[in-house]
Scaffold this motif. Structure first.
Motif, short mmCIF file in Angstrom:
data_model
loop_
_atom_site.label_atom_id
_atom_site.label_comp_id
_atom_site.label_asym_id
_atom_site.label_seq_id
_atom_site.Cartn_x
_atom_site.Cartn_y
_atom_site.Cartn_z
N MET A 38 0.84 -1.20 0.00
CA MET A 38 0.00 0.00 0.00
C MET A 38 0.87 1.25 0.00
SD MET A 38 -2.89 -0.55 -0.64
CE MET A 38 -4.02 0.81 -0.67
N SER A 68 3.53 1.99 -1.63
CA SER A 68 3.89 2.48 -2.95
C SER A 68 2.71 3.17 -3.61
CB SER A 68 4.38 1.32 -3.81
OG SER A 68 3.38 0.34 -3.87
N LEU A 69 1.52 2.65 -3.39
CA LEU A 69 0.33 3.28 -3.96
C LEU A 69 0.10 4.66 -3.35
CD1 LEU A 69 -1.58 2.39 -6.13
CD2 LEU A 69 -3.22 1.73 -4.38
N ASP A 70 0.42 4.77 -2.05
CA ASP A 70 0.31 6.08 -1.40
C ASP A 70 1.22 7.08 -2.08
OD1 ASP A 70 -1.57 5.53 0.42
OD2 ASP A 70 -0.19 5.06 2.07
N VAL A 104 2.36 6.97 -5.14
CA VAL A 104 1.79 7.29 -6.46
C VAL A 104 0.68 8.34 -6.31
CG1 VAL A 104 0.46 6.38 -8.40
CG2 VAL A 104 2.36 5.05 -7.45
N ARG A 105 -0.17 8.14 -5.30
CA ARG A 105 -1.30 9.07 -5.12
C ARG A 105 -0.79 10.48 -4.79
NH1 ARG A 105 -3.69 10.18 -0.37
NH2 ARG A 105 -2.59 8.43 0.55
N TRP A 149 -6.20 11.17 -9.78
CA TRP A 149 -6.13 11.50 -8.35
C TRP A 149 -7.44 11.15 -7.67
CZ3 TRP A 149 -6.93 16.93 -5.87
CH2 TRP A 149 -6.71 16.83 -4.49
N LEU A 203 -7.79 7.39 -7.13
CA LEU A 203 -6.90 6.88 -6.08
C LEU A 203 -7.36 7.34 -4.70
CD1 LEU A 203 -3.43 7.44 -7.80
CD2 LEU A 203 -4.59 5.26 -7.42
N ALA A 262 -9.27 -1.90 -0.79
CA ALA A 262 -8.19 -2.26 -1.70
C ALA A 262 -8.72 -3.28 -2.70
CB ALA A 262 -7.02 -2.84 -0.92
N TRP A 309 -11.10 -4.28 -5.99
CA TRP A 309 -11.55 -3.62 -7.23
C TRP A 309 -13.04 -3.37 -7.27
CZ3 TRP A 309 -8.39 -1.15 -10.21
CH2 TRP A 309 -7.05 -1.55 -10.29
N TRP A 317 -14.13 -0.78 -4.88
CA TRP A 317 -13.61 0.51 -5.30
C TRP A 317 -14.48 1.11 -6.40
CZ3 TRP A 317 -10.77 1.27 -10.08
CH2 TRP A 317 -10.22 2.54 -10.20
#
Lengths: 118, 616
Positions: free
Chosen positions: B1, B3-5, B7-8, B59, B62, B71, B73, B76
Motif C-alpha cells: 500500500m 507504494s500506492l500512497d 503514487v497518489r 487522483w 486513487l 483495496a 476492485w 472501489w
C-alpha cells in the motif's frame, strides 16, 4: 532585549499550539469512563472538525464483543456530530469504536468504554 | 500500500502543477502578451488544462479508494460514484472537472473566450483550499482564502515559467527582453504574496520549532522553503544580471544562460509543487508525534538567570563578530590572512560557552500527554506506581523505598518541587528508557517493555497529582499551575459530559457536603451519583475515580476528603481548596463571589506538563 521578551519568544517557538486539522474526538456522550445509571438512548460523538458522515462509522459492543447498536446513524452540528441509536442497554460495560473521515479526507479512529450501573 | 500512497501523492502534485501551469500560461498571454506567440501560448495553456483534467481523474480515483478504505476492485468501483456525490472532496473535484472542460473548450475561441478560460482555470485552482487541511480547520474560510491566494500567486510565478521559457527559445533578442521585463513586476508581486500567505498557513499547521524539526510535515515544509529560496536565487540572477544583457553585445551567451536558469527554476518549481502535494497528504505537525532530533535544546531556565544571560550574550556577540570576520575575509580576499585566524580564535574561545545555554533533550521531550489529566488516568497511574515504583521511590514517593538502601545514586524524591522543572515528555522518556548515571550505567530501569505508552503517561499524571498533594499537605497551597483533574459528569441543567466542558465558568467541586448553589459557579459533586440523587442544579461525578483523584491532589486519604471543596477557574485551573469548617465559608454567597471576582483578575500564566515556561 528584556528577559520577559526572550522567554516569551522561546516560549512561543516551543509551545505547542493546538490548532485543528484532523477530526479528533472533542466530545462524547456518554463520556469516556462514565459509570451511569440511566442507560443512554444514543451514542453521540462530536469531532474537532466536520466529517464525512458516509465514511464515518461508530459501533457499540457489549462486554462479550458483540455489536449491539441499532445501526441508525445521523449527523448534525454542521457535520461535526454523528449519533448512533442504541437499544435499551442492560447494566454492563460497553465499548464504543469509531472511525472518522474528515472533509479533508484524512482518517482517524479511537475507542472508549462506558458502564451502565445496575 | 505504501507504494500506492506515493503514487497518489505524486499524482496529486502533478495535477496541481498542471493546473498552476494552465493558469499561469493563460494569464501570461493576457498580462505579458508577447508579440507573435499568441496562438502557440494558447495551445500550450490548453495542453496544461487537458493534462490537469486527466491527472485530476486519476487522483480522484486513487483518493476515493483511500476514503472508502478499500483495496478491492469491485468495492472501489462501487465507491467512485458515492465519493463523487456524497463527499466534499467529490463535489470539489466534479466542479473542477467541469471548469477544466470549459477551459479546454473556450480557450481556442475569441479573446473573450480566453479571458473566461483564464477565470475558469483560476477558480478550479482556487478550490484546492477546500479539499486540503485548510478547508477542514476551525477558521476554514480564512485559511482557505489564504491558500487560494497562495495558489493564484504561485500560478502567476511558477506557472509563467514554461511560457517564459518558450519566449526565450523562439523570440528574437528584443522580443525576449521585452517579455522578461514585463514579467518581472508580476513575478515580484507574486513572490511577496506567496511568502506572506505561506507564513499565514504554515504556522497554524507547524505550530512550534519542535514541530518543524521533529515531524515529517515540518521536514517537507523546510524542504519546500529551501527550494523556494533556490528559485529566488535563480529569479534574482535573471532579473538583476541577465535581462539587461539580452540585447546588447554578448546577447547570445546571456540568452543561453537565461534559458538554462529559467529551465532550472521551472524544475525547482515542479519540486516545490510536489512538496506541496506531500504536505497536503501528511498530517500537520501540530497533530503528529514530535520526535526531537537533537540531544539538547535551549534551556528556558538558563534564559532566566541574569548572570548566565550576560555570559551567553557575550558569547553570541563574539560569535557574531567571528561570522562577520569570515564574511569580510570572503569579500576582501587579501584580509583573509588576518580575519580568518581571528574568527577561529574567537569561536574557539566563546563557542563552548554556548553549551551553558543548552540542556539535555530526548526524542520525546516535546511530546504532550494524551491522557487529558483525567481522574481515571491518575487513579490508574497510582495503582501502577504501587506495583512498579515504590521499591525504590517509597510508598509516598519520598525516594525512601526498601530498594533505595545502599544505592549510590538515591532515587529521586518525587514529591520535591524539582519535578516541575521537567516536561511530561522528558519524564515519559525516563520512565520508558530509564535514567543513566554519570558513568552511563542505568541508575533507574526503563519500563518500556512492561508498561504500554498509555500506562506510562498515566504514571506521570499520578506523580504530578501526588506531588501537588504533598505540597498542599505540607505548605497549604499548590506551588505550580494545576488543572482540575477531568471527570465524566451527569448534569441536570447543563449539556456538559465532562468537567472540562464547563470551561468558561467557575466550578465549585464539593465532596459530600450539601452546598448552597450560587449564580457565579457551577457546583459539581464528587461522590458518584446513585440513581436519582443527581442534584437538581449543577452536576455530579459519573465515576468512582473522581473522589480518589481529588483526595490525591488535596494530599488527603480518601476517607478524610469528605467536606473538602475546590474552586476551579474559567480556564480549568484549580485555584483554591477549602477544608471542612475553614473560613471563609463559601456557602456565604458574597464571599464566593468576591473570591471569583478576585481570581478572574489574576489569570494563571504558566503551563502544565508541556514545555516548562516559568511564571513571571
Amino acid at each position: 532585549m528584556s528577559r520577559a521578551f526572550i522567554i516569551l519568544v522561546w516560549g512561543l517557538l516551543c509551545a505547542p499550539t493546538l490548532a485543528s486539522a484532523h477530526a479528533f474526538l472533542e466530545r462524547a456522550h456518554p463520556p469516556a469512563g462514565a459509570e451511569i445509571h440511566d442507560p443512554p438512548a444514543t451514542v453521540s460523538l462530536t469531532f474537532s472538525e466536520p466529517v464525512e458522515p458516509r465514511y464515518t462509522s461508530i459501533e457499540v459492543q457489549d462486554a462479550t464483543g458483540k455489536r449491539i447498536d441499532t445501526g441508525e446513524k445521523s449527523a448534525s452540528g454542521g457535520g461535526k456530530t454523528v449519533s448512533l441509536g442504541l437499544p435499551r442497554l442492560p447494566p454492563g460495560r460497553y465499548r464504543v469504536l469509531w472511525h472518522a473521515t474528515s472533509v479533508d479526507t484524512h482518517k482517524t479512529e479511537g475507542h472508549y468504554i462506558f458502564e451502565v450501573l445496575p | 500500500m505504501v507504494s500506492l500512497d506515493i503514487v497518489r501523492i505524486g499524482v496529486r502534485g502533478l495535477h496541481l502543477a498542471a493546473l498552476l501551469a494552465a493558469v499561469g500560461t493563460l494569464g501570461f498571454v493576457w498580462l505579458v502578451a508577447p508579440v507573435g506567440l499568441h496562438s502557440r501560448l494558447i495551445r500550450m495553456g490548453r495542453g496544461f488544462a487537458a493534462a490537469a483534467l486527466a491527472l485530476g481523474g486519476i487522483w480522484f480515483s486513487l483518493q476515493a479508494a483511500v476514503i472508502a478504505g478499500t483495496a478491492d476492485w469491485a468495492e472501489w468501483a462501487q465507491a467512485l460514484p458515492v465519493v463523487g456525490l456524497e463527499t466534499r472532496f467529490g463535489h470539489v473535484l466534479i466542479a473542477r472537472t467541469c471548469l477544466l472542460v470549459l477551459v479546454v473548450g473556450l480557450s481556442g475561441r475569441t479573446r473573450f473566450g480566453q479571458v473566461y478560460a483564464f477565470i475558469a482555470a483560476s477558480l478550479a485552482l482556487a478550490s484546492q483550499g477546500l479539499v486540503g487541511h485548510a478547508g477542514a480547520a476551525d477558521q476554514a474560510w480564512g485559511l482557505a482564502t489564504a491558500e487560494a491566494l497562495h495558489l493564484l500567486a504561485a500560478a502567476l510565478w511558477l506557472g509563467s515559467l514554461p511560457p517564459l521559457l518558450l519566449c526565450l527559445l523562439v523570440l528574437p533578442a528584443h522580443g525576449s527582453r521585452e517579455a522578461c521585463e514585463r514579467f518581472s513586476p508580476l513575478g515580484l508581486a507574486a513572490v511577496l504574496i506567496i511568502a506572506a500567505t505561506a507564513l499565514a498557513q504554515a504556522w497554524p499547521s507547524i505550530g512550534s520549532l519542535p514541530g518543524m524539526l521533529g515531524t515529517d510535515y515540518g521536514h517537507v515544509a523546510l524542504m519546500k522553503l529551501g527550494l523556494f529560496i533556490l528559485m529566488l536565487v535563480c529569479a534574482a540572477w535573471n532579473r538583476l544580471v541577465l535581462t539587461d544583457r539580452l540585447d546588447t553585445v554578448g546577447a547570445d551567451r546571456a540568452r543561453y544562460w537565461m534559458t538554462v536558469s529559467v529551465a532550472v527554476e521551472t524544475g525547482l518549481g515542479l519540486l516545490v509543487v510536489l512538496a506541496a502535494g506531500g504536505l497536503g497528504s501528511l498530517p500537520p505537525a501540530v497533530h503528529s508525534v514530535i520526535v526531537w532530533p537533537l540531544h539538547w535544546t535551549i534551556s528556558a531556565g538558563a534564559l532566566e538567570d541574569d548572570d548566565l544571560r550576560r555570559v551567553v550574550a557575550l558569547a553570541i556577540i563574539a560569535l557574531g563578530v567571528a561570522v562577520m570576520m569570515v564574511a569580510c575575509g570572503a569579500l576582501v580576499l587579501r584580509s583573509r590572512v588576518v580575519t580568518w585566524p581571528l574568527a577561529l580564535a574567537l569561536a574557539g574561545w566563546q563557542g563552548p560557552t554556548l553549551s551553558l545555554f543548552l540542556v539535555a533533550a530526548y526524542p520525546t521531550s516535546f511530546q504532550l500527554s494524551p491522557t487529558g489529566f483525567t481522574a481515571s488516568a491518575i487513579v490508574r497511574g497510582d495503582a501502577l506506581f504501587a506495583t512498579h515504583c515504590t521499591t525504590c521511590h517509597g510508598a509516598q514517593g519520598y525516594g525512601d523505598g526498601p530498594g533505595a538502601i545502599g544505592m549510590r545514586i538515591r532515587p529521586a524524591d518525587l514529591t520535591a518541587g524539582h519535578l516541575w522543572d521537567h516536561s511530561d515528555g522528558e519524564l515519559f522518556w525516563w520512565i520508558g528508557h530509564g535514567i543513566r548515571g554519570p558513568d552511563d550505567s542505568l541508575v533507574m530501569p526503563g519500563f518500556e517493555h512492561q508498561l504500554d505508552p498509555m500506562a506510562r503517561w498515566s504514571l506521570i499524571d499520578a506523580i504530578r497529582a501526588r506531588n501537588a498533594g504533598a505540597a498542599m499537605h505540607t505548605g497549604g497551597n499548590w506551588t505550580n499551575p494545576l488543572p482540575a483533574p477531568d471527570i465524566p459528569l451527569v448534569c441536570r441543567t447543563s449539556t456538559a459530559d465532562m468537567l472540562s466542558q464547563l470551561q468558561g465558568r467557575f466550578v465549585r467541586v464539593v465532596s459530600g457536603s450539601d452546598s448552597v448553589s450560587s449564580a457565579d459557579v457551577v457546583t459539581v459533586r464528587l461522590d458518584r451519583a446513585t440513581g436519582d440523587a443527581v442534584p437538581a442544579s449543577g452536576c455530579q461525578s459519573a465515576s468512582a475515580d473522581a473522589w480518589l483523584a481529588y483526595a490525591r491532589i488535596a494530599g488527603l486519604e480518601p476517607e478524610r476528603l469528605g467536606g473538602t471543596e475546590f474552586l476551579v477557574d474559567d480556564h480549568g485551573w484549580l485555584r483554591a481548596l477549602r477544608r471542612t469548617g475553614q473560613t471563609p465559608d463559601w456557602d456565604d454567597g458574597t464571599t464566593l463571589s468576591d473570591t471569583v471576582r478576585r481570581l478572574r483578575t489574576q489569570p494563571i500564566t504558566g503551563s502544565f506538563g508541556g514545555l516548562h515556561v516559568h511564571k513571571q
